[in-house]
Design an enzyme around this catalytic site. Structure first.
Site, PDB file in Angstrom:
ATOM      1  N   LYS A 209      83.135  33.163  60.384  1.00 45.17           N
ATOM      2  CA  LYS A 209      82.863  31.965  59.586  1.00 45.17           C
ATOM      3  C   LYS A 209      83.873  31.862  58.451  1.00 45.17           C
ATOM      4  O   LYS A 209      84.487  30.832  58.221  1.00 45.17           O
ATOM      5  CB  LYS A 209      81.427  32.050  59.062  1.00 45.17           C
ATOM      6  N   GLU A 215      86.688  43.741  58.683  1.00 43.01           N
ATOM      7  CA  GLU A 215      86.599  44.346  60.024  1.00 43.01           C
ATOM      8  C   GLU A 215      87.220  43.421  61.068  1.00 43.01           C
ATOM      9  O   GLU A 215      88.037  43.832  61.893  1.00 43.01           O
ATOM     10  CB  GLU A 215      85.128  44.601  60.406  1.00 43.01           C
ATOM     11  N   GLY A 269      75.386  32.891  58.778  1.00 36.39           N
ATOM     12  CA  GLY A 269      75.929  33.785  59.811  1.00 36.39           C
ATOM     13  C   GLY A 269      74.880  34.237  60.820  1.00 36.39           C
ATOM     14  O   GLY A 269      75.069  34.115  62.032  1.00 36.39           O
ATOM     15  N   ARG A 270      73.750  34.744  60.324  1.00 41.02           N
ATOM     16  CA  ARG A 270      72.741  35.292  61.249  1.00 41.02           C
ATOM     17  C   ARG A 270      71.957  34.202  61.972  1.00 41.02           C
ATOM     18  O   ARG A 270      71.101  34.505  62.793  1.00 41.02           O
ATOM     19  CB  ARG A 270      71.824  36.264  60.510  1.00 41.02           C
ATOM     20  N   GLU A 355      68.032  41.076  56.896  1.00 42.71           N
ATOM     21  CA  GLU A 355      69.005  40.470  55.983  1.00 42.71           C
ATOM     22  C   GLU A 355      68.363  39.265  55.287  1.00 42.71           C
ATOM     23  O   GLU A 355      68.722  38.911  54.176  1.00 42.71           O
ATOM     24  CB  GLU A 355      70.268  40.045  56.748  1.00 42.71           C
ATOM     25  N   HIS A 386      59.813  57.294  76.225  1.00 39.97           N
ATOM     26  CA  HIS A 386      60.182  58.699  76.401  1.00 39.97           C
ATOM     27  C   HIS A 386      60.899  59.229  75.164  1.00 39.97           C
ATOM     28  O   HIS A 386      61.554  60.265  75.226  1.00 39.97           O
ATOM     29  CB  HIS A 386      61.060  58.853  77.634  1.00 39.97           C
ATOM     30  N   LYS A 514      81.013  46.408  50.125  1.00 39.49           N
ATOM     31  CA  LYS A 514      82.333  45.857  50.509  1.00 39.49           C
ATOM     32  C   LYS A 514      83.338  46.080  49.397  1.00 39.49           C
ATOM     33  O   LYS A 514      84.476  46.491  49.621  1.00 39.49           O
ATOM     34  CB  LYS A 514      82.224  44.341  50.754  1.00 39.49           C
TER      35      LYS A 514
END
Ligand code: G6Q
Length: 548
Positions: A209, A215, A269-270, A355, A386, A514
């Site tokens: 965005k 990253e 974003g999410r 978030e 399990h 950050k």
């Protein structure tokens, strides 16, 4: 001092507290023995989705009290503000209008005085045309070969949604294309992906965005350099496209802006899987299927806006969540999909929920004095059975579970599917009913244990039961049903944020790390450890210098 507009000062909250004291000792199974119709009373069927919330510690009074709570916190007003595009994300001065991306209405939708519907339609058209070209083998790489491998480079909201949905809808995937998702700054992520790629047939989607996330930019630059080992600068536009809101940064990177798919500030974003960020999904399943994904989510929007709480799945889900978090003191909530295709769903919902509602400051800036978002976690069944289900069954925490099961699959191994669903039902059943000590002892005696052995072993084999769960059953894992399921969870998170009086749409909590990473990186590049650093950080840095 308690916060203004605190939910805990409402009459309904106090009534819920009093009611909790009154009813919390009623075992879940007693609700079922007292009411043979309980499943019908506490389940909602919405097209191909069945929502069964009967295995929860609730009754009609609890739902009515939540109805009052929602009235007291003026939930309806907030829902209108959300869908009307008011700037409810007040710390970033933004509307929250991802729902507009899945609404096919032609009536104008104004944001900052501008009707955004034509822009949404233009971007949709561009996504349609581009994806058709790639899927038809008409988008050619620098040596004239069609694209066969698609790599999405993005992180957080620009990774989790497309990755999860592409995986979930694999049966709809084009046979000619393979998909890869690179997110981590850890070079291994890109290294392992590049190893299997053929430059001539690879398309990179740089999804960001902001187009400034470290990253993504680092991975994108490395991918670019890797490509340029064979291709030329002028070939970049055949192999790199961008999804972003930042045209300048895209063009500075060397991507032709005509190969950029835009979206808008009012898409968080999410919550961006419905936007151009969904490009890998479109390339995978084709545009018509993506439209069905959007339509399913839109159906959930309409359901959320129009259904009374008794039948309103997101509101019920939100109420149940608040009931456990704030009254039963549940710290975590498990998402347990019984579908391997949904294996990335827990991580996706973890971001969406944590978030959004991982906040401790109320809308007016004061600290909250009530619990907000729980820890969301999970894993697919039967794998989780399990591994960690032991703690859900016999540990000391109360962990409300959401089981998500699918009735019909696109594969021929029917016997697997029957076993899978049997396990899903067995778990919610075992959680609710448990197994008491007398039954355990009887079983042990029948297995030939002595009375002494049976008595000493029995306590370890007891299942207290009375553990709550909710089950979603989808008729099939179609784009439509998946879109609906995700939008239901989005609205659940929204309702909880309204009740907890927090801003579910910012994420300032990710900023400090950050900033510090940048200053620590300065140290690492100089192989130093500033005197301002604490001794732990400095000690770890020195060990890193020695070993790296
Ligand atoms: C989500 C967050 C966050 C964001 C990533 C990637 O709501 O904002 O997960 O999606 O940090 O950001 P960019 O898309 O700007 O690279």
């Amino acid at each position: 001092m308690s916060v203004q507009n605190s939910p805990i000062n409402t009459d309904s909250w106090k009534a819920l507290q009093a009611y909790f004291t009154q009813v919390s000792k009623i075992p879940l199974r007693m609700h079922f023995s007292n009411d043979k119709d309980r499943f019908n009373q506490f389940s909602v069927r919405d097209e191909g989705l069945l929502f069964d919330y009967s295995k929860n510690h609730i009754d009609k009074n609890v739902i009515q009290l939540f109805k009052k709570l929602f009235e007291e916190v003026e939930l309806n007003k907030s829902i209108n503000a959300l869908f009307n595009g008011e700037e409810i994300n007040h710390t970033e001065n933004r509307s929250v209008l991802h729902s507009a991306l899945r609404n096919f209405s032609e009536s104008p939708l104004h944001i900052d005085g501008k009707n955004v519907r034509p822009e949404i339609e233009n971007v949709r058209q561009k996504l349609h045309d581009f994806s058709n070209q790639v899927r038809a083998g008409k988008w050619l790489g620098y040596t004239g070969k069609p694209i066969k491998q698609i790599v999405n480079i993005g992180i957080g909201g620009s990774d989790l949604g497309p990755k999860m949905v592409t995986e979930a809808l694999k049966p709809y995937q084009s046979k000619n294309l393979a998909f890869y998702f690179v997110s981590n700054i850890d070079g291994c992520d890109l290294h392992e992906t590049l190893k299997v790629l053929n430059r001539e047939e690879t398309l990179f989607i740089i999804s960001s965005k902001s187009f400034s996330t470290t990253e993504t930019m680092t991975n994108a630059q490395t991918a670019r350099r890797w490509f340029l080992q064979a291709g030329e600068e002028q070939d970049i536009e055949k192999h790199f496209v961008a999804v972003s809101t930042n045209k300048n940064a895209v063009s500075n990177f060397g991507i032709n802006p005509k190969n950029m798919f835009g979206f808008w500030n009012w898409v968080g974003g999410r919550y961006s899987v419905w936007s151009s960020i969904g490009l890998p999904i479109i390339l995978s399943i084709g545009f018509p299927n993506f439209l069905n994904f959007l339509k399913g989510a839109h159906a959930a929007d309409v359901h959320f806006k129009t259904c009374p709480i008794e039948k309103n799945i997101p509101m019920l889900l939100a109420a149940i969540g608040i009931w456990y978090r704030n009254f039963w003191n549940a710290n975590t909530h498990a998402i347990l999909p019984y579908s391997q295709y949904l294996r990335h769903l827990p991580a996706y919902l973890q971001q969406a929920d944590m978030e959004s509602n991982g906040k401790s400051v109320a809308n007016n800036g004061e600290n909250v004095d009530w619990k907000t978002g729980p820890i969301i976690w999970g894993e697919t069944g039967t794998n989780g059975q399990h591994a960690f289900y032991q703690l859900i069954h016999q540990g000391t925490e109360i962990i409300p579970c959401d089981f998500i099961a699918v009735a019909r699959f696109n594969h021929e191994f029917n016997n697997h599917n029957n076993q899978l669903f049997a396990n899903c039902l067995a778990q919610s059943n075992a959680l609710m009913h448990g197994k008491d000590i007398k039954v355990v002892e009887k079983d042990l005696l029948e297995q030939g244990k002595s009375l002494h052995e049976a008595k000493s072993l029995a306590p370890f084999k007891v299942f207290k039961g009375n553990k709550p769960s909710t089950t979603f059953l989808l008729d099939e894992l179609s784009p439509y049903n998946l879109g609906k399921l995700l939008a239901i969870y989005e609205h659940k998170i929204f309702v909880q944020g309204v009740v907890w009086n927090i801003n579910s749409f910012d994420q300032w909590g990710v900023e400090l790390g950050k900033t510090l990473a940048t200053s620590i990186l300065n140290n690492i590049e100089k192989k130093s450890a500033d005197s301002s650093l604490d001794s732990s950080t400095a000690g770890l840095l020195h060990a890193f210098y020695k070993w790296s």
